[in-house]
Design a protein around this motif. Structure first.
Motif, PDB file in Angstrom:
ATOM      1  N   VAL A 527     -39.559 -16.349 133.239  1.00 12.51           N
ATOM      2  CA  VAL A 527     -39.836 -17.311 134.301  1.00 12.51           C
ATOM      3  C   VAL A 527     -39.925 -16.552 135.621  1.00 12.51           C
ATOM      4  CG1 VAL A 527     -39.035 -19.408 135.451  1.00 12.51           C
ATOM      5  CG2 VAL A 527     -38.551 -19.059 133.015  1.00 12.51           C
ATOM      6  N   VAL A 528     -40.987 -16.806 136.368  1.00 17.47           N
ATOM      7  CA  VAL A 528     -41.274 -16.071 137.606  1.00 17.47           C
ATOM      8  C   VAL A 528     -41.507 -17.075 138.731  1.00 17.47           C
ATOM      9  CG1 VAL A 528     -42.722 -14.298 138.654  1.00 17.47           C
ATOM     10  CG2 VAL A 528     -42.556 -14.439 136.165  1.00 17.47           C
ATOM     11  N   CYS A 529     -40.787 -16.957 139.839  1.00 16.89           N
ATOM     12  CA  CYS A 529     -40.945 -17.879 140.967  1.00 16.89           C
ATOM     13  C   CYS A 529     -41.018 -17.096 142.275  1.00 16.89           C
ATOM     14  CB  CYS A 529     -39.771 -18.857 141.037  1.00 16.89           C
ATOM     15  SG  CYS A 529     -39.631 -19.942 139.608  1.00 16.89           S
ATOM     16  N   ASN A 530     -42.029 -17.405 143.086  1.00 19.21           N
ATOM     17  CA  ASN A 530     -42.156 -16.830 144.430  1.00 19.21           C
ATOM     18  C   ASN A 530     -41.596 -17.840 145.426  1.00 19.21           C
ATOM     19  OD1 ASN A 530     -42.897 -15.715 146.863  1.00 19.21           O
ATOM     20  ND2 ASN A 530     -45.104 -15.861 146.525  1.00 19.21           N
ATOM     21  N   PHE A 531     -40.502 -17.475 146.085  1.00 22.47           N
ATOM     22  CA  PHE A 531     -39.843 -18.379 147.030  1.00 22.47           C
ATOM     23  C   PHE A 531     -40.326 -18.174 148.465  1.00 22.47           C
ATOM     24  CE2 PHE A 531     -37.132 -19.442 143.553  1.00 22.47           C
ATOM     25  CZ  PHE A 531     -36.516 -20.633 143.882  1.00 22.47           C
ATOM     26  N   GLU A 568     -45.732 -19.781 144.080  1.00 28.11           N
ATOM     27  CA  GLU A 568     -46.232 -19.873 142.713  1.00 28.11           C
ATOM     28  C   GLU A 568     -45.100 -19.683 141.710  1.00 28.11           C
ATOM     29  OE1 GLU A 568     -49.427 -17.821 139.584  1.00 28.11           O
ATOM     30  OE2 GLU A 568     -49.409 -17.164 141.687  1.00 28.11           O
ATOM     31  N   GLY A 569     -45.170 -20.436 140.621  1.00 23.86           N
ATOM     32  CA  GLY A 569     -44.249 -20.264 139.519  1.00 23.86           C
ATOM     33  C   GLY A 569     -45.017 -20.127 138.215  1.00 23.86           C
ATOM     34  N   ARG A 570     -44.522 -19.292 137.310  1.00 26.99           N
ATOM     35  CA  ARG A 570     -45.147 -19.123 135.989  1.00 26.99           C
ATOM     36  C   ARG A 570     -44.059 -19.051 134.926  1.00 26.99           C
ATOM     37  NH1 ARG A 570     -48.805 -13.757 137.325  1.00 26.99           N
ATOM     38  NH2 ARG A 570     -49.888 -14.593 139.173  1.00 26.99           N
ATOM     39  N   VAL A 571     -44.416 -19.501 133.729  1.00 22.90           N
ATOM     40  CA  VAL A 571     -43.571 -19.269 132.555  1.00 22.90           C
ATOM     41  C   VAL A 571     -44.434 -18.570 131.509  1.00 22.90           C
ATOM     42  CG1 VAL A 571     -42.164 -20.267 130.726  1.00 22.90           C
ATOM     43  CG2 VAL A 571     -42.189 -21.340 132.987  1.00 22.90           C
ATOM     44  N   TYR A 572     -43.936 -17.419 131.027  1.00 21.60           N
ATOM     45  CA  TYR A 572     -44.596 -16.689 129.949  1.00 21.60           C
ATOM     46  C   TYR A 572     -43.770 -16.798 128.675  1.00 21.60           C
ATOM     47  CZ  TYR A 572     -47.264 -14.059 133.535  1.00 21.60           C
ATOM     48  OH  TYR A 572     -48.084 -13.669 134.576  1.00 21.60           O
ATOM     49  N   LEU A 573     -44.433 -16.972 127.548  1.00 18.02           N
ATOM     50  CA  LEU A 573     -43.798 -16.737 126.263  1.00 18.02           C
ATOM     51  C   LEU A 573     -44.027 -15.285 125.906  1.00 18.02           C
ATOM     52  CD1 LEU A 573     -44.874 -19.901 124.231  1.00 18.02           C
ATOM     53  CD2 LEU A 573     -42.717 -19.504 125.424  1.00 18.02           C
TER      54      LEU A 573
END
Length: 575
Positions: A527-531, A568-573
């Protein structure tokens, strides 16, 4: 119960409803139970499994229903006991469970028990509350029994002229504390506040101030941490008292164990993970889970919450890591939340509520929260990205007793110093409890579709209701509401990974981005989030496997990009 046993309250998502502010069905400007019933299909469609109803009991409403005058009746403007029974039935028919707020540290001073208790020192119910004689200072000046400060400012003791003693109130003076040392009182609480509703079919409770029932013997003075005033913060004394665990075990043994319930405790001022685990180990049933408030306490002042000091992203990350990881290898369970009825809105608190970033910020926080281990709690309006009240509102626009009392006391102490007044106001603009209590924004009609009352709602409607409301988002595929629905669906689809998976943070001192892994067996997610509002470089953490983008909150992203857009937020499997 083993570590891995699955029960409904672990896999479920909880949706908290604040009755006064959800939906008015009668046109009196105040939300009510029939109004909630009218929105059950909306709640079901959101994808939640459990509804938590904030206090709807009979109450004079000094503290918005947390001052209960009759546990077995409903606040008349909200409806009737029959309305609550209908709500239970309508929830159950849709596969939704219903839990109530359990407020048993104190009652209202209008409760029949307290009215009787204060009639005489000899009354049979005198010992149902905590009464003490005055102590006397210099020149024979009458003083409270100790120096404890109420959560709502001023002394935690109120003088009763009739019987010439003080009674303890950790909250408002209209909220006298019950005496849990008395077994007769405890039995009455179990019967009236708990079993009365369990017999009607409720599925459990959110337990208010769950660690304050056992007071320390002798009620000693608190240490001086706020020089210059008599009243001192005393939570280190009255939280987690010596008989707390005994009382909770008894509550389970005598009542809760007879039903298939969930309990989630509000556990403030308990930073020690080992102590928290004592409350929630499933082999010693006291509570199923608790709320740890470190995340919503970020930036609060040391002697009072409304002395906002700010915080760094690394502080938030450390809090998340602590409470995501502390149950590893235990038989305990945890919660995930960033909003409730006592907090500022998460978009305004942790991201950006500026018009150009608000929607993306709300989606990023939804993405992050839905990937968290534990039972997820969502607060009404969070699903559409509601934000804090505008900064140009004055203190007169706020209703909450906590904010108003602190504002008045701080301004008076400072001799009406403009700098103090401005700082307190800025703190309230971030942390005030009223932000979560503004009327739910259903549509762009007058008063946000919350009420048909020509004079408006019980509390001022948010100025931005025409641009932030349910109706405008229902059929918009990229709305905050539909992103929440998608995330809650993914959370269920990958529940092993997101609900039950282990947590690992990366680059935890980075003040711009938050990157963490979830793992369950061989399954992994990143899980990646840019704050920040600026683009940030994204380097994939050293996790073996092929990265496959599951979801992003930005349109047109394929997951190969090495730069994160603002918020931006992303979720990778990771396969």
């Amino acid at each position: 119960m083993t570590v891995t046993e699955r029960v409904w309250w672990k896999d479920g998502t909880v949706y908290q409803i604040y009755p006064a502010s959800y939906k008015d069905s009668t046109g009196d400007g105040l939300g009510d139970i029939p109004g909630i019933i009218s929105k059950i299909d909306y709640i079901k469609d959101l994808g939640v499994d459990i509804v938590w109803l904030s206090p709807m009991y009979e109450s004079p409403q000094y503290d918005m229903g947390y001052d209960i005058s009759n546990y077995e009746a409903v606040h008349a403007p909200y409806g009737t006991v029959a309305d609550v029974e209908a709500l239970i039935s309508d929830c159950h028919s849709r596969g939704i469970r219903l839990i109530l707020d359990l407020v048993i540290n104190h009652t209202s001073d209008q409760h029949a028990w307290f009215k009787e208790s204060r009639t005489s020192k000899m009354n049979a119910k005198r010992d149902w509350y905590i009464w003490r004689p005055a102590r006397y200072g210099a020149e024979g000046r009458r003083m409270p029994p100790n120096n404890w400060r109420s959560f709502f400012s001023g002394s935690a003791w109120q003088w009763d002229e009739e019987t010439q003693e003080y009674y303890l109130h950790l909250f408002a003076e209209q909220q006298p504390d019950l005496n849990w040392e008395n077994p007769v009182t405890r039995k009455a609480i179990y019967d009236s506040a708990i079993e009365f509703w369990l017999k009607k079919g409720v599925d459990g409770f959110r337990v208010d101030t769950v660690n304050m029932y056992s007071k320390p013997p002798g009620l000693p003075d608190a240490p001086i941490s706020d020089p210059g005033v008599f009243e001192q913060p005393a939570s280190m004394l009255f939280c987690n008292g010596p008989r707390m665990h005994e009382f909770l075990r008894e509550m389970n043994q005598l009542v809760l164990n007879k039903y298939d319930t969930m309990t989630v405790g509000e556990l403030p001022h308990t930073p020690d993970t080992a102590h928290v685990l004592r409350y929630i180990g499933s082999n010693d049933r006291q509570l199923d889970m608790v709320f740890q408030f470190d995340i919503v306490d970020l930036g609060q002042g040391k002697t009072n919450k409304y002395q906002f000091e700010g915080y760094a992203l690394s502080d938030l990350k450390a809090v998340v890591e602590k409470w995501q990881s502390f149950i590893a290898g235990t038989d305990a369970w945890t919660t995930a939340f960033c909003e409730n009825h006592d907090q500022g809105r998460s978009v305004s608190r942790y991201a950006s509520d500026l018009p150009q970033w608000r929607e993306r910020s709300a989606k990023m926080l939804a993405l992050m929260m839905c990937a968290m281990t534990g039972t997820l709690f969502v607060y009404q309006g969070q699903e559409i990205g509601m934000i804090n009240a505008p900064k140009d509102w004055s203190i007169e626009d706020y209703k909450d007793i906590e904010s108003i009392n602190y504002y008045n006391s701080a301004v008076a102490r400072s001799g009406n110093d403009p700098a103090v007044r401005d700082h307190v106001m800025k703190s309230i603009q971030i942390l005030g409890r009223d932000h979560a209590r503004l009327p739910m924004q259903w549509d762009a009609t007058a008063y946000s579709g919350f009420t048909t009352n020509k004079n408006g709602a019980w509390m001022r409607t948010h100025d931005e209701y025409k641009s932030i409301n349910v109706a405008s988002q229902l059929n918009k595929s990229d709305s905050v509401l539909n992103f929440w629905k998608k995330m809650l669906s993914l959370r269920k689809e990958y529940k092993d990974l997101f609900i039950h998976g282990s947590f690992k943070g990366f680059d935890m001192t980075n003040e711009k981005t938050f990157v963490f892994a979830k793992a369950f067996g061989k399954d992994k997610a990143i899980v990646v989030c840019n704050f920040t509002a600026e683009e940030q470089k994204f380097e994939r953490p050293g996790v073996n496997g092929k990265f496959e983008l599951l979801i992003s909150n930005v349109e047109g992203v394929d997951g190969t990009e090495s730069v994160l857009k603002g918020y931006e937020g992303r979720v990778y499997l990771v396969n």
